[in-house]
Scaffold this motif. Structure first.
Motif, short mmCIF file in Angstrom:
data_model
loop_
_atom_site.label_atom_id
_atom_site.label_comp_id
_atom_site.label_asym_id
_atom_site.label_seq_id
_atom_site.Cartn_x
_atom_site.Cartn_y
_atom_site.Cartn_z
N THR A 30 0.85 -1.18 0.00
CA THR A 30 0.00 0.00 0.00
C THR A 30 0.89 1.23 0.00
O THR A 30 1.78 1.36 0.85
N VAL A 31 0.66 2.12 -0.96
CA VAL A 31 1.41 3.37 -1.06
C VAL A 31 0.39 4.50 -0.96
O VAL A 31 -0.55 4.57 -1.75
N GLN A 32 0.60 5.38 0.00
CA GLN A 32 -0.32 6.50 0.18
C GLN A 32 0.08 7.67 -0.70
O GLN A 32 1.24 7.82 -1.08
N ALA A 33 -0.89 8.48 -1.06
CA ALA A 33 -0.62 9.67 -1.85
C ALA A 33 0.41 10.55 -1.14
O ALA A 33 0.29 10.80 0.06
N GLY A 34 1.43 10.97 -1.87
CA GLY A 34 2.46 11.82 -1.30
C GLY A 34 3.65 11.08 -0.74
O GLY A 34 4.60 11.71 -0.27
N GLU A 35 3.65 9.75 -0.79
CA GLU A 35 4.79 8.98 -0.30
C GLU A 35 5.91 8.91 -1.34
O GLU A 35 5.68 9.02 -2.54
N PHE A 36 7.11 8.69 -0.86
CA PHE A 36 8.28 8.40 -1.69
C PHE A 36 8.86 7.10 -1.16
O PHE A 36 9.41 7.06 -0.05
N ILE A 37 8.71 6.01 -1.92
CA ILE A 37 9.22 4.73 -1.45
C ILE A 37 10.21 4.16 -2.46
O ILE A 37 10.17 4.48 -3.66
N SER A 38 11.10 3.32 -1.95
CA SER A 38 12.02 2.57 -2.80
C SER A 38 11.74 1.08 -2.64
O SER A 38 11.49 0.62 -1.51
N ILE A 39 11.78 0.35 -3.74
CA ILE A 39 11.73 -1.10 -3.72
C ILE A 39 13.12 -1.58 -4.11
O ILE A 39 13.58 -1.34 -5.23
N LEU A 40 13.80 -2.21 -3.16
CA LEU A 40 15.20 -2.58 -3.30
C LEU A 40 15.30 -4.08 -3.51
O LEU A 40 14.74 -4.86 -2.74
N GLY A 41 16.02 -4.47 -4.56
CA GLY A 41 16.18 -5.90 -4.80
C GLY A 41 17.31 -6.17 -5.78
O GLY A 41 17.62 -5.35 -6.64
N SER A 208 18.03 4.77 -0.39
CA SER A 208 18.00 5.54 0.85
C SER A 208 17.49 6.97 0.67
O SER A 208 17.21 7.65 1.65
N ALA A 209 17.36 7.42 -0.57
CA ALA A 209 16.79 8.75 -0.81
C ALA A 209 15.32 8.81 -0.45
O ALA A 209 14.78 9.89 -0.18
N ALA A 210 14.65 7.66 -0.44
CA ALA A 210 13.21 7.62 -0.16
C ALA A 210 12.96 7.64 1.34
O ALA A 210 13.85 7.41 2.16
N SER A 211 11.72 7.89 1.70
CA SER A 211 11.33 7.91 3.11
C SER A 211 10.97 6.51 3.62
O SER A 211 10.88 6.30 4.83
N ARG A 212 10.78 5.55 2.70
CA ARG A 212 10.48 4.17 3.10
C ARG A 212 11.13 3.23 2.11
O ARG A 212 11.05 3.45 0.89
N ARG A 217 12.99 -9.97 -2.20
CA ARG A 217 13.94 -11.08 -2.26
C ARG A 217 13.20 -12.32 -2.71
O ARG A 217 12.24 -12.76 -2.05
N ASP A 218 13.64 -12.90 -3.82
CA ASP A 218 13.04 -14.13 -4.34
C ASP A 218 11.53 -14.02 -4.44
O ASP A 218 10.80 -14.95 -4.10
N GLY A 219 11.07 -12.86 -4.89
CA GLY A 219 9.65 -12.67 -5.14
C GLY A 219 8.82 -12.32 -3.93
O GLY A 219 7.60 -12.18 -4.02
N VAL A 220 9.47 -12.16 -2.76
CA VAL A 220 8.76 -11.84 -1.52
C VAL A 220 9.11 -10.41 -1.12
O VAL A 220 10.29 -10.06 -1.01
N LEU A 221 8.09 -9.58 -0.88
CA LEU A 221 8.28 -8.19 -0.51
C LEU A 221 8.13 -8.02 1.00
O LEU A 221 7.11 -8.42 1.57
N THR A 222 9.15 -7.43 1.63
CA THR A 222 9.10 -7.19 3.07
C THR A 222 9.64 -5.79 3.37
O THR A 222 10.23 -5.14 2.50
#
Length: 224
Positions: A30-41, A208-212, A217-222
């Motif tokens: 879930t990403v809320q409006a106004g968030e900055f997130i990174s997905i690292l893999g 690390s530039a993102a706030s979250r 890893r291997d198809g699993v998001l944590t």
């Protein structure tokens, strides 16, 4: 804040010979409006597949996806293309600028595809490029610009249609360290202005530039 993006229990697999390889496993996000997130893999973690699903370029085997209140998996191909054009601004590692067109024409392109006239699109493209510090480069071709300037053109193009979501795929991967940091600072500025940003990267420094930061890893998001 409202939910900009919601993925629930996403599974995705691809055929390999007589078997199927599962690439994403029960991914929820879930990403809320106004968030900055990174997905690292790392390579092979499923990042590209997840990006394609978030970007409405692919569908899942199971699960649900809503973007800015729209149920994505209920849309047909034509409706998905329209949704991508209206709701998502894409920023790619290699910019994906059209070499035969100048900077202004490149940034106008999403609006023209949406049905804007040249007269309507041009001032909006000029405004977007000026905000990126490129108001004096409107008639340059991409090959006349530095790599950092080309990425700023790509960001101007992503922003010109005022999308609900900016989706960045390895946005600094083709840039030197200093220029990459400038682009990340630009993302932080855009986020402070209210833009929702998801960036996908293999690089912890970039993430690390993102706030979250979320880890794939291997198809699993944590979140660890």
């Amino acid at each position: 804040m409202s939910d900009m993006l919601r993925l629930q229990d996403i599974d995705k697999s691809y055929p390999m010979g007589e078997d199927r390889v599962q690439v994403l496993k029960q991914v929820s996000l879930t990403v809320q409006a106004g968030e900055f997130i990174s997905i690292l893999g790392a390579s092979g973690s499923g990042k590209s597949t997840l990006m394609n699903i978030i970007g409405c370029m692919d569908t899942a085997d199971r699960g649900s996806c809503s973007l800015d209140g729209e149920d994505v998996f209920r849309l047909d191909a034509r409706q998905l293309a329209a949704l991508r054009n209206r709701k998502i601004g894409f920023i790619f590692q290699r910019y994906h600028l059209l070499a035969q067109y100048d900077v202004l024409q490149n940034v106008m392109m999403p609006l023209l595809l949406r049905g804007f006239s040249h007269q309507q699109a041009a001032p909006l493209a000029v405004e977007s490029l000026t905000a990126m510090g490129l108001g004096d480069r409107l008639r340059h071709r991409p090959n006349q610009l530095s790599s950092g300037q080309q990425q700023r053109v790509a960001i101007a193009r992503a922003l010109v249609g005022k999308p609900a979501l900016l989706l960045a795929d390895e946005p600094t991967g083709a840039l030197d360290t200093r220029t990459g940091q400038e682009i990340l600072e630009l993302f932080r500025q855009l986020n402070r202005q209210g833009h929702t940003i998801i960036q996908i990267t293999h690089d912890l420094t970039v993430a690390s530039a993102a706030s979250r930061i979320l880890h794939l890893r291997d198809g699993v998001l944590t979140d660890q």
